[in-house]
Design a protein around this motif. Structure first.
Motif, PDB file in Angstrom:
ATOM      1  N   SER A  56       4.328  -0.383  -5.696  1.00 19.94           N
ATOM      2  CA  SER A  56       3.430   0.483  -4.592  1.00 19.94           C
ATOM      3  C   SER A  56       2.259   0.981  -5.189  1.00 19.94           C
ATOM      4  O   SER A  56       2.228   1.422  -6.303  1.00 19.94           O
ATOM      5  CB  SER A  56       4.392   1.902  -4.269  1.00 19.94           C
ATOM      6  N   VAL A  57       1.276   0.415  -4.489  1.00 17.56           N
ATOM      7  CA  VAL A  57      -0.186   0.810  -5.000  1.00 17.56           C
ATOM      8  C   VAL A  57      -1.076   1.441  -4.210  1.00 17.56           C
ATOM      9  O   VAL A  57      -1.260   1.505  -3.282  1.00 17.56           O
ATOM     10  CB  VAL A  57      -0.729  -0.538  -5.399  1.00 17.56           C
ATOM     11  N   LYS A  58      -2.227   2.051  -5.181  1.00 19.35           N
ATOM     12  CA  LYS A  58      -3.463   2.626  -4.404  1.00 19.35           C
ATOM     13  C   LYS A  58      -4.465   1.549  -4.594  1.00 19.35           C
ATOM     14  O   LYS A  58      -4.762   1.140  -5.641  1.00 19.35           O
ATOM     15  CB  LYS A  58      -3.724   3.799  -4.997  1.00 19.35           C
ATOM     16  N   GLN A  59      -4.693   0.831  -3.396  1.00 18.79           N
ATOM     17  CA  GLN A  59      -5.613  -0.352  -3.740  1.00 18.79           C
ATOM     18  C   GLN A  59      -7.053   0.137  -3.737  1.00 18.79           C
ATOM     19  O   GLN A  59      -7.698   0.790  -2.467  1.00 18.79           O
ATOM     20  CB  GLN A  59      -5.485  -1.227  -2.341  1.00 18.79           C
ATOM     21  N   THR A  60      -7.889  -0.341  -4.308  1.00 22.65           N
ATOM     22  CA  THR A  60      -9.482  -0.251  -4.299  1.00 22.65           C
ATOM     23  C   THR A  60      -9.989  -1.592  -3.504  1.00 22.65           C
ATOM     24  O   THR A  60      -9.449  -2.552  -4.001  1.00 22.65           O
ATOM     25  CB  THR A  60     -10.046  -0.045  -5.753  1.00 22.65           C
ATOM     26  N   VAL A  69       1.722   3.143  -8.199  1.00 27.32           N
ATOM     27  CA  VAL A  69       2.273   4.421  -8.142  1.00 27.32           C
ATOM     28  C   VAL A  69       3.736   4.357  -8.052  1.00 27.32           C
ATOM     29  O   VAL A  69       4.668   5.385  -8.181  1.00 27.32           O
ATOM     30  CB  VAL A  69       1.857   5.404  -7.142  1.00 27.32           C
ATOM     31  N   ASP A 100       0.764  -1.205  -0.088  1.00 26.18           N
ATOM     32  CA  ASP A 100      -0.099   0.137   0.035  1.00 26.18           C
ATOM     33  C   ASP A 100       0.912   1.226  -0.131  1.00 26.18           C
ATOM     34  O   ASP A 100       1.640   1.287   0.954  1.00 26.18           O
ATOM     35  CB  ASP A 100      -0.835  -0.092   1.280  1.00 26.18           C
ATOM     36  N   ALA A 101       0.752   2.138  -0.816  1.00 22.04           N
ATOM     37  CA  ALA A 101       1.512   3.424  -1.187  1.00 22.04           C
ATOM     38  C   ALA A 101       1.402   4.507   0.103  1.00 22.04           C
ATOM     39  O   ALA A 101       2.454   5.026   0.297  1.00 22.04           O
ATOM     40  CB  ALA A 101       1.044   4.083  -2.407  1.00 22.04           C
ATOM     41  N   THR A 102       0.268   4.177   0.787  1.00 22.08           N
ATOM     42  CA  THR A 102       0.105   5.067   1.921  1.00 22.08           C
ATOM     43  C   THR A 102       0.626   4.627   3.258  1.00 22.08           C
ATOM     44  O   THR A 102       1.288   5.080   4.030  1.00 22.08           O
ATOM     45  CB  THR A 102      -1.405   5.426   2.120  1.00 22.08           C
ATOM     46  N   GLN A 131      -5.489  -1.843  -8.562  1.00 19.73           N
ATOM     47  CA  GLN A 131      -4.489  -1.647  -7.985  1.00 19.73           C
ATOM     48  C   GLN A 131      -3.714  -0.635  -9.022  1.00 19.73           C
ATOM     49  O   GLN A 131      -3.221  -0.723 -10.058  1.00 19.73           O
ATOM     50  CB  GLN A 131      -3.449  -2.589  -7.587  1.00 19.73           C
ATOM     51  N   GLN A 132      -3.896   0.502  -8.554  1.00 18.00           N
ATOM     52  CA  GLN A 132      -3.311   1.740  -9.450  1.00 18.00           C
ATOM     53  C   GLN A 132      -1.696   1.523  -8.807  1.00 18.00           C
ATOM     54  O   GLN A 132      -1.573   1.754  -7.692  1.00 18.00           O
ATOM     55  CB  GLN A 132      -3.930   2.967  -9.167  1.00 18.00           C
TER      56      GLN A 132
END
Lengths: 129, 129
Positions: A90-94, A76, A26-28, A73-74
């Motif tokens: 590193s992703v932004k997960q929906t 980043v 998770d990118a965050t 998964q976008q």
């Protein structure tokens, strides 16, 4: 160190099955969400689309993460392991990364000879698959 | 879900080579440090000693992380992937996880068709190996 091949991909050290280990984080939060596999084609599609595409060993085809569940998964960031056999995304997960409905596939902890579920389900798998 | 075997280990789904993927993550920062492999014996030793022991595919033997460099990993948590073929180790890392002297093995970023080193070396590999 020449680490790119003729297609401008990293010069991967693929396993005997032609696959890389791929880790989504998770990118965050930096939480490790899941581990899957990639071949050169899925890596290329990931780079071109900006969304994680893996290679499904069970289905023997590209697996566009979220193609059924919508839990995409976008990407980043993409990072290469020193020995070039693993990719870290590193992703932004929906939604939920795990097909069992948890945020992360690592929802069980091993301690004192026991496995304990340490997370709450975000979604019921029956609702998304 | 019966997820333990007769030795009280997780009922791993080992690859054809009898190995699991093992990911080490920094317990404080959640930074992914490295990826290696484990067999059942190395998992057992990790549990018993509290320090990460992997299986070296190149040396074909157990690899006590830090045995040469002193860069050991104290394990503070073990997490099992949903499909039981990967272990996530939450660790307190001494020194540099990467044999190239970086804190993490993922010290190269792939972007716009190029690989860029994104970290500083903590140590010179020549000083520790």
């Amino acid at each position: 160190m020449n680490s790119l091949d003729s297609n401008n991909q990293p010069a991967f050290h693929l396993g005997v099955d032609g696959l890389l280990v791929a880790i989504a984080q998770d990118a965050t939060t930096n939480k490790v969400l899941m581990v899957a596999w990639m071949n050169a084609e899925s890596f290329q599609e990931t780079v071109e689309t900006g969304f994680a595409t893996y290679y499904s060993r069970s289905r023997k085809r590209l697996w566009r993460k979220g193609e059924e569940s919508g839990h995409r998964q976008q990407v980043v960031g993409l990072y290469l392991h020193c020995d070039q056999d693993t990719i870290l995304l590193s992703v932004k997960q929906t939604g939920a990364a795990c097909h069992e409905g948890y945020a992360s596939c690592f929802f069980r902890k091993y301690e004192h000879g026991k496995l304990t579920i340490i997370a709450d389900r975000l979604v019921d798998p029956k609702d998304v698959y």
